[in-house]
Design a protein around this motif. Structure first.
Motif, PDB file in Angstrom:
ATOM      1  N   GLY A 115     -46.608 -53.718 -86.373  1.00 60.16           N
ATOM      2  CA  GLY A 115     -46.876 -53.863 -87.795  1.00 60.16           C
ATOM      3  C   GLY A 115     -48.357 -53.674 -88.072  1.00 60.16           C
ATOM      4  O   GLY A 115     -49.198 -54.101 -87.275  1.00 60.16           O
TER       5      GLY A 115
ATOM      6  N   GLY B 128     -44.708 -61.639 -91.038  1.00 57.76           N
ATOM      7  CA  GLY B 128     -43.712 -60.804 -90.384  1.00 57.76           C
ATOM      8  C   GLY B 128     -42.305 -61.173 -90.793  1.00 57.76           C
ATOM      9  O   GLY B 128     -42.081 -61.741 -91.877  1.00 57.76           O
ATOM     10  N   SER B 129     -41.357 -60.908 -89.913  1.00 60.83           N
ATOM     11  CA  SER B 129     -39.930 -61.028 -90.245  1.00 60.83           C
ATOM     12  C   SER B 129     -39.485 -62.477 -90.406  1.00 60.83           C
ATOM     13  O   SER B 129     -39.953 -63.367 -89.694  1.00 60.83           O
ATOM     14  CB  SER B 129     -39.132 -60.367 -89.118  1.00 60.83           C
ATOM     15  OG  SER B 129     -37.775 -60.645 -89.244  1.00 60.83           O
TER      16      SER B 129
ATOM     17  N   ARG C 130     -48.170 -54.860 -95.747  1.00 57.39           N
ATOM     18  CA  ARG C 130     -47.799 -54.701 -94.340  1.00 57.39           C
ATOM     19  C   ARG C 130     -46.861 -53.509 -94.197  1.00 57.39           C
ATOM     20  O   ARG C 130     -45.988 -53.292 -95.038  1.00 57.39           O
ATOM     21  CB  ARG C 130     -47.084 -55.965 -93.847  1.00 57.39           C
ATOM     22  CG  ARG C 130     -46.662 -55.900 -92.377  1.00 57.39           C
ATOM     23  CD  ARG C 130     -45.821 -57.120 -92.007  1.00 57.39           C
ATOM     24  NE  ARG C 130     -45.487 -57.139 -90.609  1.00 57.39           N
ATOM     25  CZ  ARG C 130     -46.200 -57.717 -89.655  1.00 57.39           C
ATOM     26  NH1 ARG C 130     -47.326 -58.331 -89.975  1.00 57.39           N
ATOM     27  NH2 ARG C 130     -45.832 -57.695 -88.403  1.00 57.39           N
TER      28      ARG C 130
ATOM     29  N   GLU D 100     -44.261 -52.241 -91.452  1.00 54.82           N
ATOM     30  CA  GLU D 100     -43.555 -52.509 -90.197  1.00 54.82           C
ATOM     31  C   GLU D 100     -43.196 -51.174 -89.551  1.00 54.82           C
ATOM     32  O   GLU D 100     -42.778 -50.231 -90.235  1.00 54.82           O
ATOM     33  CB  GLU D 100     -42.288 -53.307 -90.493  1.00 54.82           C
ATOM     34  CG  GLU D 100     -41.573 -53.838 -89.293  1.00 54.82           C
ATOM     35  CD  GLU D 100     -42.207 -55.102 -88.716  1.00 54.82           C
ATOM     36  OE1 GLU D 100     -41.889 -55.433 -87.579  1.00 54.82           O
ATOM     37  OE2 GLU D 100     -43.017 -55.745 -89.416  1.00 54.82           O
TER      38      GLU D 100
ATOM     39  N   ARG E 231     -41.714 -53.050 -81.330  1.00 56.91           N
ATOM     40  CA  ARG E 231     -42.004 -52.846 -82.741  1.00 56.91           C
ATOM     41  C   ARG E 231     -43.453 -53.240 -83.006  1.00 56.91           C
ATOM     42  O   ARG E 231     -44.082 -53.925 -82.181  1.00 56.91           O
ATOM     43  CB  ARG E 231     -41.050 -53.616 -83.668  1.00 56.91           C
ATOM     44  CG  ARG E 231     -41.018 -55.075 -83.490  1.00 56.91           C
ATOM     45  CD  ARG E 231     -39.841 -55.694 -84.243  1.00 56.91           C
ATOM     46  NE  ARG E 231     -39.686 -57.076 -83.856  1.00 56.91           N
ATOM     47  CZ  ARG E 231     -40.255 -58.095 -84.501  1.00 56.91           C
ATOM     48  NH1 ARG E 231     -41.006 -57.864 -85.552  1.00 56.91           N
ATOM     49  NH2 ARG E 231     -40.070 -59.327 -84.090  1.00 56.91           N
TER      50      ARG E 231
ATOM     51  N   HIS F  22     -40.855 -49.571 -86.667  1.00 58.03           N
ATOM     52  CA  HIS F  22     -39.739 -49.873 -85.775  1.00 58.03           C
ATOM     53  C   HIS F  22     -38.988 -48.591 -85.516  1.00 58.03           C
ATOM     54  O   HIS F  22     -38.766 -47.802 -86.438  1.00 58.03           O
ATOM     55  CB  HIS F  22     -38.824 -50.917 -86.449  1.00 58.03           C
ATOM     56  CG  HIS F  22     -37.967 -51.664 -85.489  1.00 58.03           C
ATOM     57  ND1 HIS F  22     -37.007 -51.060 -84.734  1.00 58.03           N
ATOM     58  CD2 HIS F  22     -37.937 -52.984 -85.161  1.00 58.03           C
ATOM     59  CE1 HIS F  22     -36.406 -51.974 -83.983  1.00 58.03           C
ATOM     60  NE2 HIS F  22     -36.956 -53.151 -84.212  1.00 58.03           N
TER      61      HIS F  22
END
Lengths: 362, 628
Positions: free
Chosen positions: B342, B123-124, B361, B363, B340, B365
């Motif tokens: 994913g 992830g982020s 992936r 995402e 959010r 949002h």
């Protein structure tokens, strides 16, 4: 859209400054920084980084940065170099977040002494000297004091309670005038201190958040009242009460003139005040415009002298009438000193230290 | 490796792979550095930052003893790498960074540094990498009790107690720690004329934490795990060097992190489900500046994935993450709620010595579209088992912090995420065979990372600052490690490891053209760490050496403001006794033996030579023979 325009303006400003800047490489120190028409630049540095510094600009525009470090084997001045003044051959450096006053030899910038007292010097801002033995320092972010310092013993001789957040000061005759800005609160007064008794003899109400104070040719004071943060729209606190320019008659201790520079509820901006032309012309900036106004004027000028740049500091060169302004693009990079003719034509820009807030002429 | 079973339609799933969460599964074939228990024992005494500083390539910046610490992996910023506790990203929602000084370390923890951390998996915010802290059950344990009391200079007293009990079906671990110190250490004030010897004031800390985990496998195919971490830390914040030692600042942090994890094995695959709820609260006060700021944040995380093992050595892993963040912060307009999600999918294929893996992936949002993020890796293992080579590519991104978007004044909700990619090459050599009296390993990694649209707070006007996507950076470097273990006699063992890191992190584009081409602030070009220890049955002696090269502290690389290079040397000595199941130990540690004056962050004092004395005991009941 406004944000984009501001971004574009900021970017253009930085590029313009860099393209016409002079570098310090051609500077040669001739043994003294005390020189007619030359100036010391107060570079605050970034908060918490101990990188406040002093730059020197010679009368012909040559720049030398980090002059304190150079003169003292790499030692640094401290954290948030707030203000500089000179009494005789002694330079007074007020280092705000280091909570100290550093005395240097004004000719060489060699370190002389430090005045620090953690219980009394909590948030020092500006210093003015009565003579070579007595110095007054405004101090405090909330409850304010003026510290009377004995320069012979380098100790605090007396603590004088004034309003909140005292900023700039001026001595006229036997009186010391202190602008009480409110600090992190609100104040709107000028404290008048008798230098004989070192006590507050009067308190005069002006506008909200008085910060800058200058003396004109008629021995009156002009005070820039920045305007206080308006908390009524919390949490939107980016609004101020009116910004005012106030003339204080120092004989009657009354407000003789009051000009509203910016009405209430305007977004936050920067404002400055200085005086030139032998005390006959006021220069003030609001946002990205600089205006010139005679001390005899009854209305505000309509046309700005300079526009398009928002300055962090403003001063007039008493030796040649030039207007000098400081520009701090951010507090992690070099700032600039811009020199203008008295009619507002840009002459050059000089790269100095981080966060320049004032240019002090010798 | 997949193990085909006798039955044509079933597979015997490899236990190690089944147990590996997604975060481990896609990196386990390549370079992952796990901190050994020996280092944890000595440097885990204080917090994760101390441990990483001495025993990994991670660079730690801290604001002085007991104060907050940030970390940097491969020259990236502190909010560009992540810390995951049992799969939960524990970074601050408001700042994006993780204060590693409030993360306690215990011998029960498995700590790994992952550098080839694709955003498609993690992830982020993993440009540099990720630090994984995991708790795992030791199913052979029956009862273990550990106690530790540590005292040292600066009125430091720390007590730890941990207990692990259970059987082959259920295991429970709990760990509690309490630390109190005044931390009024001596230092030379580098920012005062003559650099006088000074004593730091207003630097006390009090820290209380407990971490518990329950592991239950009701059947051989089901694992249920639940855990809780609760912590409160009060910390006085001292004045910086150069000025008055008086300060009125303090900070209090409270956190509780709770998770539930279910792993269910099916005939040809495994389901993984994790749910976590994190609550963070912080108070910051500075009476001089009239500041009383508070924030409170909730994070809810849900993750589900399924891993399928095909017969042809292909493994497919796919799933979804969901995040809900809620923040109440003094300077935000209102309470912030963000959702959010994913979607991710990954595939891994093994063929003889080769392993290929790839992942993607997407995402999701509300505020912005994200392009799909990819990663790919190839690993080659020489048949001898003594050489491993790998190369990987990973897309990466970082979502703006809540402060970046919502802080008033200045927050900019129109920010784009930071984005970039990393290419990494690594090799590992077993120079001497494994399971031998003398083991010698050498490994190195070369990496190149580009990050675009770095978010920087810049002034819009002289009084109004706002974050913007205005900076590009690049990070190049080499990490090299040499590890040596010599079993000198039946009881004497000598360990040595040498870690060298060359990093060249520069700004390639900036709103300030004068910083373009310059080194990024606070990133050393060279670091060298040497750990050596001699262990006998009842005796230990060791030294740790740490060299960090000079670092610039401003964007324009002004040498006047650079921090000097420094050398640190620590020494430790320990004695151990054994009486049946009871093992008491006595340890003595000297930190900064050379009395080095140094800074990791400009203006913040660091202690000179100081001492720690530690008394430990361990009581454990081994697994009974009938259970073997």
């Amino acid at each position: 859209m406004i944000r984009k325009n501001i971004l574009l303006l900021t970017a253009l400003s930085v590029f313009t400054l860099i393209s016409c800047k002079k570098e310090e490489s051609n500077f040669s120190f001739d043994g003294t920084y005390i020189e007619s028409g030359a100036a010391i630049v107060v570079n605050e540095g970034s908060f918490g980084s101990n990188n406040g510094s002093a730059s020197f600009i010679s009368r012909n525009g040559q720049v030398s940065n980090n002059i304190f470090e150079a003169a003292n084997g790499g030692d640094v001045l401290g954290d948030v170099f707030q203000s500089y003044s000179r009494v005789g051959n002694t330079g007074i450096c007020v280092v705000n977040n280091s909570q100290k006053i550093v005395l240097v030899d004004a000719r060489t910038f060699k370190y002389l002494a430090t005045i620090s007292d953690a219980t009394k010097i909590t948030y020092p801002r500006y210093a003015v000297a009565k003579d070579t033995s007595r110095l007054y320092v405004s101090n405090g972010s909330g409850t304010g004091t003026v510290l009377a310092i004995d320069l012979k013993t380098k100790t605090i001789a007396k603590t004088i309670a004034v309003g909140s957040g005292p900023e700039q000061m001026a001595i006229l005759g036997n009186q010391l005038f202190v602008a009480n800005s409110g600090g992190f609160g609100v104040d709107s007064t000028i404290s008048v201190i008798s230098l004989t008794t070192e006590t507050v003899t009067n308190t005069v109400k002006v506008g909200d958040m008085p910060t800058k104070i200058v003396k004109d040719a008629q021995n009156n004071l002009w005070i820039l009242c920045y305007g206080a943060t308006d908390y009524s729209n919390w949490p939107d606190i980016n609004k101020l009460t009116p910004t005012k320019l106030v003339k204080l008659n120092t004989s009657t201790l009354s407000v003789e003139k009051s000009f509203t520079l910016v009405p209430a509820n305007s977004p936050s901006y920067n404002a400055n005040l200085c005086i030139g032309d032998a005390g006959q012309t006021l220069y003030y900036s609001v946002g990205d415009e600089v205006f010139a106004m005679s001390i005899a004027a009854t209305t505000l000028p309509e046309e700005p002298l300079i526009s398009g740049r928002e300055f962090y500091g403003l001063n007039a060169n008493p030796f040649n009438g030039e207007l000098v302004a400081t520009y701090a693009p951010s507090f992690t990079q070099s700032g600039y000193v811009l020199r203008y003719s008295s009619t507002g034509t840009l002459r050059d820009s000089l790269r100095v230290g981080i966060g320049p807030n004032a240019v002090i002429f010798n | 490796m997949l193990m085909p079973s006798a039955k044509a339609d079933t597979l015997v799933l490899p236990e190690l792979e089944v147990q590996a969460s997604r975060e481990f599964f896609f990196v386990k074939d390549n370079k992952t550095y796990r901190l050994d228990s020996f280092r944890r024992q000595w440097y885990g005494n204080n917090h994760l930052g101390d441990l990483l500083q001495y025993s990994s390539f991670v660079h730690i910046n801290n604001y002085g003893m007991g104060a907050s610490s940030t970390f940097s992996i491969r020259g990236t910023a502190d909010d560009q790498s992540a810390v995951l506790w049992n799969g939960i990203n524990i970074r601050s929602l408001s700042l994006g960074s993780t204060d590693v000084s409030i993360i306690p370390v215990h011998e029960q923890d498995q700590i790994s540094v992952i550098t080839n951390s694709a955003s498609s998996i993690y992830g982020s915010g993993t440009f540099g990498g990720a630090i994984l802290i995991n708790n795992a059950a030791n199913w052979n344990n029956r009862f273990t009790l550990n106690g530790k009391y540590d005292f040292g200079n600066f009125n430091s007293h720390k007590g730890d107690l941990s207990l692990a009990a259970g059987n082959e079906k259920i295991q429970f671990q709990t760990y509690g720690t309490y630390h109190k110190a005044t931390n009024n250490f001596r230092y030379y004030d580098a920012y005062k004329p003559g650099q006088p010897l000074s004593v730091l004031q207003h630097n006390a800390l009090e820290n209380l934490a407990s971490i518990s985990n329950l592991f239950w496998r009701p059947t051989g195919k089901t694992l249920i795990q639940a855990g809780s971490w609760t912590q409160q830390k009060y910390k006085e914040i001292p004045a910086i060097m150069g000025g008055s030692p008086v300060s009125s600042k303090w900070q209090e942090d409270f956190t509780t992190k709770n998770y539930f994890y279910l792993q269910q094995q099916t005939r040809k695959g495994v389901w993984y489900n994790r749910a976590a709820l994190v609550y963070d609260r912080q108070l910051y006060s500075d009476s001089l500046f009239g500041i009383d700021a508070s924030y409170a944040m909730y994070k809810l995380t849900n993750s589900i994935n399924y891993r399928h093992y095909f017969k042809n050595r292909v493994i497919l892993d796919a799933g979804a993450d969901y995040y809900y963040d809620r923040a109440k912060i003094t300077n935000y307009h209102s309470i912030v709620n963000e959702h959010r999600a994913g979607l991710f999918a990954g595939v891994k294929y093994n063929k003889k010595e080769w392993t290929f893996s790839a992942s993607v992936r997407q995402e999701i949002h509300r505020y912005r579209y994200f392009r799909p993020l990819f990663s790919a890796e190839i690993v080659y293992n020489h048949p001898s088992g003594r050489i491993q080579t790998g190369i990987n590519y990973a897309d990466k991104y970082r979502i703006p912090d809540l402060n970046d978007k919502y802080w008033q004044p200045g927050g900019n909700p129109e920010l784009r995420p930071e984005n970039g990619w990393t290419l990494e090459w690594n090799q590992q050599f077993e120079l001497l065979p494994l399971h031998h009296k003398h083991q010698l390993q050498f490994s190195y990694s070369g990496y190149y990372t580009r990050i675009k649209d770095n978010i920087v707070w810049t002034p819009l006007t002289a009084t109004l600052w706002s974050p913007r996507n205005v900076k590009n950076t690049q990070h190049t470097g080499i990490e090299a490690r040499l590890s040596n273990m010599l079993q000198a006699t039946a009881t004497i063992r000598i360990h040595t490891s040498i870690l060298y890191h060359y990093n060249h992190s520069t700004v390639t584009k900036d709103y300030n053209p004068l910083s373009e081409g310059n080194f990024i602030r606070y990133k050393p070009q060279h670091s060298l760490k040497i750990n050596t220890s001699l262990e006998d049955r009842n005796f230990m002696l060791g030294f740790n050496y740490n060299y960090i090269s000079a670092r610039f502290t401003d964007e324009e690389n002004n040498p006047f403001y650079a921090l000097k290079a420094y050398h640190l040397l620590d020494m430790f000595i320990g004695f151990k006794l054994s009486y049946k199941s009871f093992t008491p130990q006595f340890q003595f540690q000297v930190n900064n033996l050379l009395n080095t004056r140094y800074e990791t962050i400009r203006s913040y004092a660091q202690p000179l030579r100081n001492f720690q004395i530690r008394i430990l005991f361990n009581y454990s009941t081994p697994k009974s023979k009938k259970n073997d």
